[in-house]
Design a protein around this motif. Sequence first.
Motif, PDB file in Angstrom:
ATOM      1  N   LEU A 281       0.838  -1.201   0.000  1.00  0.00           N
ATOM      2  CA  LEU A 281       0.000   0.000   0.000  1.00  0.00           C
ATOM      3  C   LEU A 281       0.874   1.253   0.000  1.00  0.00           C
ATOM      4  O   LEU A 281       0.556   2.240  -0.682  1.00  0.00           O
ATOM      5  N   LEU A 282       1.997   1.222   0.721  1.00  0.00           N
ATOM      6  CA  LEU A 282       2.896   2.376   0.727  1.00  0.00           C
ATOM      7  C   LEU A 282       3.478   2.604  -0.667  1.00  0.00           C
ATOM      8  O   LEU A 282       3.538   3.747  -1.142  1.00  0.00           O
ATOM      9  N   LEU A 283       3.914   1.545  -1.336  1.00  0.00           N
ATOM     10  CA  LEU A 283       4.445   1.682  -2.692  1.00  0.00           C
ATOM     11  C   LEU A 283       3.376   2.209  -3.653  1.00  0.00           C
ATOM     12  O   LEU A 283       3.671   3.015  -4.538  1.00  0.00           O
ATOM     13  N   SER A 284       2.134   1.763  -3.473  1.00  0.00           N
ATOM     14  CA  SER A 284       1.032   2.280  -4.296  1.00  0.00           C
ATOM     15  C   SER A 284       0.831   3.767  -4.026  1.00  0.00           C
ATOM     16  O   SER A 284       0.599   4.559  -4.955  1.00  0.00           O
ATOM     17  N   GLY A 285       0.937   4.158  -2.756  1.00  0.00           N
ATOM     18  CA  GLY A 285       0.810   5.569  -2.405  1.00  0.00           C
ATOM     19  C   GLY A 285       1.945   6.400  -2.975  1.00  0.00           C
ATOM     20  O   GLY A 285       1.737   7.543  -3.400  1.00  0.00           O
ATOM     21  N   ILE A 286       3.148   5.841  -3.001  1.00  0.00           N
ATOM     22  CA  ILE A 286       4.283   6.547  -3.597  1.00  0.00           C
ATOM     23  C   ILE A 286       4.041   6.769  -5.088  1.00  0.00           C
ATOM     24  O   ILE A 286       4.324   7.856  -5.623  1.00  0.00           O
ATOM     25  N   GLY A 287       3.486   5.749  -5.761  1.00  0.00           N
ATOM     26  CA  GLY A 287       3.121   5.924  -7.165  1.00  0.00           C
ATOM     27  C   GLY A 287       2.080   7.011  -7.344  1.00  0.00           C
ATOM     28  O   GLY A 287       2.128   7.784  -8.312  1.00  0.00           O
ATOM     29  N   MET A 288       1.148   7.101  -6.409  1.00  0.00           N
ATOM     30  CA  MET A 288       0.122   8.151  -6.455  1.00  0.00           C
ATOM     31  C   MET A 288       0.764   9.528  -6.307  1.00  0.00           C
ATOM     32  O   MET A 288       0.392  10.477  -7.020  1.00  0.00           O
ATOM     33  N   LEU A 289       1.728   9.649  -5.407  1.00  0.00           N
ATOM     34  CA  LEU A 289       2.395  10.939  -5.224  1.00  0.00           C
ATOM     35  C   LEU A 289       3.086  11.369  -6.510  1.00  0.00           C
ATOM     36  O   LEU A 289       3.023  12.547  -6.899  1.00  0.00           O
ATOM     37  N   ARG A 290       3.743  10.430  -7.183  1.00  0.00           N
ATOM     38  CA  ARG A 290       4.405  10.783  -8.446  1.00  0.00           C
ATOM     39  C   ARG A 290       3.371  11.173  -9.499  1.00  0.00           C
ATOM     40  O   ARG A 290       3.591  12.095 -10.288  1.00  0.00           O
ATOM     41  N   HIS A 291       2.258  10.468  -9.531  1.00  0.00           N
ATOM     42  CA  HIS A 291       1.184  10.806 -10.470  1.00  0.00           C
ATOM     43  C   HIS A 291       0.703  12.232 -10.230  1.00  0.00           C
ATOM     44  O   HIS A 291       0.359  12.946 -11.183  1.00  0.00           O
ATOM     45  N   LEU A 292       0.696  12.662  -8.965  1.00  0.00           N
ATOM     46  CA  LEU A 292       0.233  14.003  -8.614  1.00  0.00           C
ATOM     47  C   LEU A 292       1.336  15.048  -8.726  1.00  0.00           C
ATOM     48  O   LEU A 292       1.125  16.220  -8.412  1.00  0.00           O
ATOM     49  N   GLY A 293       2.524  14.609  -9.166  1.00  0.00           N
ATOM     50  CA  GLY A 293       3.629  15.554  -9.326  1.00  0.00           C
ATOM     51  C   GLY A 293       4.415  15.820  -8.066  1.00  0.00           C
ATOM     52  O   GLY A 293       5.299  16.682  -8.061  1.00  0.00           O
ATOM     53  N   LEU A 294       4.135  15.088  -6.987  1.00  0.00           N
ATOM     54  CA  LEU A 294       4.810  15.313  -5.704  1.00  0.00           C
ATOM     55  C   LEU A 294       6.082  14.462  -5.645  1.00  0.00           C
ATOM     56  O   LEU A 294       6.221  13.537  -4.844  1.00  0.00           O
ATOM     57  N   MET A 295       7.024  14.795  -6.523  1.00  0.00           N
ATOM     58  CA  MET A 295       8.228  13.986  -6.717  1.00  0.00           C
ATOM     59  C   MET A 295       9.135  13.992  -5.487  1.00  0.00           C
ATOM     60  O   MET A 295       9.726  12.960  -5.138  1.00  0.00           O
ATOM     61  N   GLU A 296       9.280  15.132  -4.847  1.00  0.00           N
ATOM     62  CA  GLU A 296      10.193  15.220  -3.707  1.00  0.00           C
ATOM     63  C   GLU A 296       9.717  14.338  -2.557  1.00  0.00           C
ATOM     64  O   GLU A 296      10.512  13.596  -1.959  1.00  0.00           O
ATOM     65  N   HIS A 350      16.603  12.247  -6.800  1.00  0.00           N
ATOM     66  CA  HIS A 350      15.742  13.332  -6.323  1.00  0.00           C
ATOM     67  C   HIS A 350      15.311  14.197  -7.508  1.00  0.00           C
ATOM     68  O   HIS A 350      16.128  14.673  -8.285  1.00  0.00           O
ATOM     69  N   LEU A 351      14.016  14.381  -7.633  1.00  0.00           N
ATOM     70  CA  LEU A 351      13.448  15.195  -8.699  1.00  0.00           C
ATOM     71  C   LEU A 351      12.608  16.302  -8.075  1.00  0.00           C
ATOM     72  O   LEU A 351      12.026  16.119  -6.997  1.00  0.00           O
ATOM     73  N   LYS A 352      12.535  17.408  -8.743  1.00  0.00           N
ATOM     74  CA  LYS A 352      11.691  18.497  -8.269  1.00  0.00           C
ATOM     75  C   LYS A 352      10.233  18.173  -8.547  1.00  0.00           C
ATOM     76  O   LYS A 352       9.903  17.439  -9.478  1.00  0.00           O
ATOM     77  N   ASP A 353       9.365  18.735  -7.704  1.00  0.00           N
ATOM     78  CA  ASP A 353       7.934  18.546  -7.928  1.00  0.00           C
ATOM     79  C   ASP A 353       7.574  19.022  -9.326  1.00  0.00           C
ATOM     80  O   ASP A 353       8.115  20.020  -9.828  1.00  0.00           O
ATOM     81  N   ALA A 354       6.645  18.289  -9.962  1.00  0.00           N
ATOM     82  CA  ALA A 354       6.274  18.589 -11.340  1.00  0.00           C
ATOM     83  C   ALA A 354       4.830  19.079 -11.388  1.00  0.00           C
ATOM     84  O   ALA A 354       3.967  18.556 -10.676  1.00  0.00           O
ATOM     85  N   PRO A 355       4.565  20.074 -12.210  1.00  0.00           N
ATOM     86  CA  PRO A 355       3.167  20.498 -12.373  1.00  0.00           C
ATOM     87  C   PRO A 355       2.367  19.396 -13.057  1.00  0.00           C
ATOM     88  O   PRO A 355       2.869  18.719 -13.954  1.00  0.00           O
ATOM     89  N   VAL A 356       1.163  19.215 -12.619  1.00  0.00           N
ATOM     90  CA  VAL A 356       0.299  18.178 -13.181  1.00  0.00           C
ATOM     91  C   VAL A 356      -0.892  18.841 -13.840  1.00  0.00           C
ATOM     92  O   VAL A 356      -1.576  19.677 -13.237  1.00  0.00           O
ATOM     93  N   THR A 357      -1.119  18.482 -15.082  1.00  0.00           N
ATOM     94  CA  THR A 357      -2.288  19.009 -15.789  1.00  0.00           C
ATOM     95  C   THR A 357      -3.528  18.278 -15.319  1.00  0.00           C
ATOM     96  O   THR A 357      -3.614  17.045 -15.399  1.00  0.00           O
ATOM     97  N   GLU A 358      -4.484  19.006 -14.796  1.00  0.00           N
ATOM     98  CA  GLU A 358      -5.709  18.386 -14.317  1.00  0.00           C
ATOM     99  C   GLU A 358      -6.491  17.801 -15.494  1.00  0.00           C
ATOM    100  O   GLU A 358      -6.680  18.456 -16.516  1.00  0.00           O
ATOM    101  N   THR A 359      -6.931  16.569 -15.323  1.00  0.00           N
ATOM    102  CA  THR A 359      -7.733  15.933 -16.371  1.00  0.00           C
ATOM    103  C   THR A 359      -9.210  15.890 -16.004  1.00  0.00           C
ATOM    104  O   THR A 359     -10.032  15.486 -16.806  1.00  0.00           O
ATOM    105  N   MET A 360      -9.519  16.288 -14.766  1.00  0.00           N
ATOM    106  CA  MET A 360     -10.915  16.210 -14.339  1.00  0.00           C
ATOM    107  C   MET A 360     -11.744  17.317 -14.980  1.00  0.00           C
ATOM    108  O   MET A 360     -11.317  18.462 -15.065  1.00  0.00           O
ATOM    109  N   PHE A 361     -12.907  16.960 -15.433  1.00  0.00           N
ATOM    110  CA  PHE A 361     -13.888  17.945 -15.863  1.00  0.00           C
ATOM    111  C   PHE A 361     -15.252  17.279 -15.796  1.00  0.00           C
ATOM    112  O   PHE A 361     -15.367  16.063 -15.784  1.00  0.00           O
ATOM    113  N   LYS A 362     -16.255  18.077 -15.727  1.00  0.00           N
ATOM    114  CA  LYS A 362     -17.600  17.540 -15.568  1.00  0.00           C
ATOM    115  C   LYS A 362     -18.086  16.953 -16.882  1.00  0.00           C
ATOM    116  O   LYS A 362     -18.091  17.622 -17.915  1.00  0.00           O
ATOM    117  N   LEU A 363     -18.461  15.691 -16.859  1.00  0.00           N
ATOM    118  CA  LEU A 363     -19.002  15.037 -18.045  1.00  0.00           C
ATOM    119  C   LEU A 363     -20.518  15.102 -17.997  1.00  0.00           C
ATOM    120  O   LEU A 363     -21.142  14.817 -16.965  1.00  0.00           O
TER     121      LEU A 363
END
Length: 484
Positions: A281-296, A350-363
């Motif tokens: 679960l921690l490794l899955s959460g780490i993947g989530m952080l990278r997906h959100l651009g929270l690289m540090e 170590h990578l700097k935090d990355a901006p993430v383009t939001e993909t959410m929008f109301k369908l």
Amino acid sequence: MRRIAVAKGDGIGPEIMDAVLKIFYEAKVPLEYVTVDIGKWVFDKGFNTGMTPEARQTIETLGILFKGPMETPKGKGVKSINVTARKTWNTYANTRTFQTLHGVDTVFSKAGIPIDITVVRENIEDTYGGIEHMITNDVAISRRIITRPGSMQVIKYAFEMARKKKARRITCAHKANIMKITDGLFLEVFQEVAKDYPDLKADDVIVDDLCMKLVTKPDTFDVIVLTNLQGDIVSDLCAGLIGGLGFAPSANIGDHICIFEAVHGTAPDIAGKNIANPTALLLSGIGMLRHLGLMESATMIENALLYTLEQGVHTGDFGNKSISAVNTTQFAEAITSNFGKQPGQGAKPHLKDAPVTETMFKLNENVMLESANAPAENIIGVDFFIESDEQPVFIANKCLRHGGVKFKLINISNRGTQVWPTGSVYTNLVNQYNVRFESIDDMPLKQQDILGLYVSLSGDFKICSSELLLMLGDKRAYSLAQGQ
């Protein structure tokens, strides 16, 4: 601060989720957690999807779900809560990364063979559509749905991910030698997409051959993309190569909603004892952080985890038995105490935090997936699946009376093997046959022609189901029977 939905899960879920969120809190991860009600306990309250309407609305608003293991009640006709969530929100790519973890001993780690495999599994279609019927007392069928747009979604994602990973190889695993229409379509799409990525080495392998090679030479594979059921099996096989599902993270990626979860079981036998391993679960959460651009944050936490494992800290399910095991809370505390430390092997840059383009929008309506430039489609026949306990020749004699001036009886098969006009008396039969009619002189047919034949044939047989025989351009879009 980004808000995400959190579902703690069943069994050991709440314990390992609390441990992971404690690690995130100590790392000052800039996330706010909104707890949602999903799990077996929600199903037991009468919600047949395993989630409340409020939970669904929250997840669709926030776009990210971080979830612990969920139990699907046995029996009662209920669908898997996990599969329902993935399919409802079209998280079409299930991604699991399997890497050698120093401190987690396996046959391969002891032999000095490094493993770094990413399995990308199609997540929506295949037999996991769960479309099944009993069509006679003795015969059950399941529809295996593979679509061109669905395959395109997951395969394009796999290639993009492989490019970002700087993968040396991307492999399509399949069974197109047997399932020439369904797996054949998946392989065809893979080959089409590969043309747009000349920088990547793309190849394919039959899935049973893949399994053999994974347990003999796993270090030769990098990224593997598969259909749903095959991907499910192969991903668990890969988990075994690195120490088990307790070390296997999982991400379900969609265009609008993504789910990060532990895919191991709920372990009800140890629930409430505070001894479960939270690594997956921690490794899955780490993947989530990278997906959100929270690289540090992701890098600091992962390096602390890797360092902790190298030091021999372990829960009771793995590790050096001469070193006392720690409980779930102590394991999490060991990780937080190692923030800022680097493992001797496999340290993450170590990578700097990355901006993430939001993909959410109301369908406002469902997205229709449809290929452009589809070839001309013509109906040239029909397969009728009928119930009968008669011998093939008697069935053929009846069917021949119904063809009229538009249809000719081509063949009769049983469980996919031709039994008329040729066949063997040594072929065992069940009470469900497929009788195939095609148009005389391959003339195009209309659905009304098929319905007329259906009505006529139903005078002699119970027709369980039927399928049109199509020509797509100059390509036959149906399989032949064995022996035809």
